[in-house]
Design a protein around this motif. Structure first.
Motif, PDB file in Angstrom:
ATOM      1  N   ASP A  23       0.757  -1.142  -0.072  1.00 61.69           N
ATOM      2  CA  ASP A  23      -0.095   0.122   0.032  1.00 61.69           C
ATOM      3  C   ASP A  23       0.934   1.243  -0.072  1.00 61.69           C
ATOM      4  N   ASP A  24       0.333   2.351  -0.722  1.00 66.06           N
ATOM      5  CA  ASP A  24       0.812   3.448  -0.674  1.00 66.06           C
ATOM      6  C   ASP A  24       0.225   4.582   0.022  1.00 66.06           C
ATOM      7  N   ILE A  25       0.677   5.876   0.283  1.00 71.21           N
ATOM      8  CA  ILE A  25      -0.213   6.846   0.927  1.00 71.21           C
ATOM      9  C   ILE A  25      -1.072   7.464   0.137  1.00 71.21           C
ATOM     10  N   THR A  26      -2.330   7.732  -0.002  1.00 71.33           N
ATOM     11  CA  THR A  26      -3.370   8.490  -0.449  1.00 71.33           C
ATOM     12  C   THR A  26      -3.698   9.450   0.156  1.00 71.33           C
ATOM     13  N   GLY A  27      -3.588   9.557   1.418  1.00 69.98           N
ATOM     14  CA  GLY A  27      -3.790  10.921   2.442  1.00 69.98           C
ATOM     15  C   GLY A  27      -3.467  10.588   3.732  1.00 69.98           C
ATOM     16  N   GLY A  28      -3.766  11.421   4.674  1.00 71.04           N
ATOM     17  CA  GLY A  28      -3.499  11.338   5.995  1.00 71.04           C
ATOM     18  C   GLY A  28      -4.066  12.444   6.698  1.00 71.04           C
ATOM     19  N   GLY A  29      -3.698  12.338   8.076  1.00 76.34           N
ATOM     20  CA  GLY A  29      -4.341  13.342   9.032  1.00 76.34           C
ATOM     21  C   GLY A  29      -3.733  12.928  10.337  1.00 76.34           C
ATOM     22  N   TYR A  30      -4.351  13.918  11.142  1.00 78.03           N
ATOM     23  CA  TYR A  30      -3.944  13.665  12.868  1.00 78.03           C
ATOM     24  C   TYR A  30      -5.188  13.994  13.806  1.00 78.03           C
ATOM     25  N   ASP A  31      -4.797  13.432  14.971  1.00 77.77           N
ATOM     26  CA  ASP A  31      -5.815  13.685  15.945  1.00 77.77           C
ATOM     27  C   ASP A  31      -5.141  14.294  17.264  1.00 77.77           C
ATOM     28  N   THR A  32      -5.576  15.035  18.242  1.00 77.39           N
ATOM     29  CA  THR A  32      -4.653  15.468  19.403  1.00 77.39           C
ATOM     30  C   THR A  32      -5.839  15.007  20.557  1.00 77.39           C
ATOM     31  N   THR A  33      -5.390  14.436  21.623  1.00 75.87           N
ATOM     32  CA  THR A  33      -6.067  14.403  22.886  1.00 75.87           C
ATOM     33  C   THR A  33      -5.492  15.256  24.029  1.00 75.87           C
ATOM     34  N   GLY A  34      -6.206  15.496  25.056  1.00 79.21           N
ATOM     35  CA  GLY A  34      -5.804  16.114  26.316  1.00 79.21           C
ATOM     36  C   GLY A  34      -5.918  17.558  26.024  1.00 79.21           C
ATOM     37  N   LEU A  35      -5.335  18.365  26.891  1.00 76.46           N
ATOM     38  CA  LEU A  35      -5.412  19.806  26.947  1.00 76.46           C
ATOM     39  C   LEU A  35      -4.566  20.360  25.799  1.00 76.46           C
ATOM     40  N   VAL A  36      -5.194  20.621  24.622  1.00 76.55           N
ATOM     41  CA  VAL A  36      -4.216  21.023  23.416  1.00 76.55           C
ATOM     42  C   VAL A  36      -5.161  22.482  23.033  1.00 76.55           C
ATOM     43  N   PRO A  37      -5.034  23.611  23.518  1.00 79.15           N
ATOM     44  CA  PRO A  37      -5.545  24.598  23.122  1.00 79.15           C
ATOM     45  C   PRO A  37      -4.831  25.265  21.930  1.00 79.15           C
ATOM     46  N   GLY A  38      -5.432  25.468  20.800  1.00 84.29           N
ATOM     47  CA  GLY A  38      -4.901  26.041  19.712  1.00 84.29           C
ATOM     48  C   GLY A  38      -3.374  25.356  19.429  1.00 84.29           C
ATOM     49  N   VAL A  39      -3.384  24.151  19.190  1.00 87.23           N
ATOM     50  CA  VAL A  39      -2.177  23.446  18.789  1.00 87.23           C
ATOM     51  C   VAL A  39      -1.513  23.895  17.413  1.00 87.23           C
ATOM     52  N   ASN A  40      -0.265  24.229  17.362  1.00 88.01           N
ATOM     53  CA  ASN A  40      -0.041  24.974  15.864  1.00 88.01           C
ATOM     54  C   ASN A  40       0.879  23.506  15.288  1.00 88.01           C
ATOM     55  N   VAL A  41       0.113  23.122  14.235  1.00 86.76           N
ATOM     56  CA  VAL A  41       0.748  22.093  13.317  1.00 86.76           C
ATOM     57  C   VAL A  41       1.574  22.674  12.274  1.00 86.76           C
TER      58      VAL A  41
END
Length: 78
Positions: A23-41
Motif C-alpha cells: 500500500d501507498d499513502i493516498t492521504g492522511g491526518g492527525y488527532d490530538t487528545t488532552g488539553l491542546v488549546p490552539g495546537v500549532n501544526v
C-alpha cells in the motif's frame, strides 16, 4: 492505518503513520487528545521519497497530551 500516539512533554513533537504491504499513502491526518488549546501544526504531509509514511509535527505538545498521525492507504496501480 493508525500511527503510535506520541505523548507530549511540553516541547515540539512528531508522529508518523505507516502503510503496510504494497500500500501507498493516498492521504492522511492527525488527532490530538488532552488539553491542546490552539495546537500549532507545522507539517501534516507525506514523508518525502517514502510512499508509505505520513508525518504530522506540532511546535508544542503540552505534557500529557497526545498526537496521533493517520495514514490513508491503498494499492496504487502502476
Amino acid at each position: 492505518m493508525v500511527g503510535t500516539p506520541v505523548t507530549g512533554t511540553g516541547i515540539a513533537a512528531t508522529a508518523t503513520a505507516l502503510c503496510t504491504g504494497n500500500d501507498d499513502i493516498t492521504g492522511g491526518g492527525y488527532d490530538t487528545t488532552g488539553l491542546v488549546p490552539g495546537v500549532n501544526v507545522t507539517q501534516n504531509i507525506p514523508v518525502d521519497n517514502t510512499p508509505d509514511r505520513w508525518q504530522t509535527s506540532v511546535s508544542l505538545l503540552p505534557a500529557g497530551a497526545t498526537l496521533t498521525a493517520y495514514a490513508v492507504c491503498a494499492v496504487v496501480p502502476g
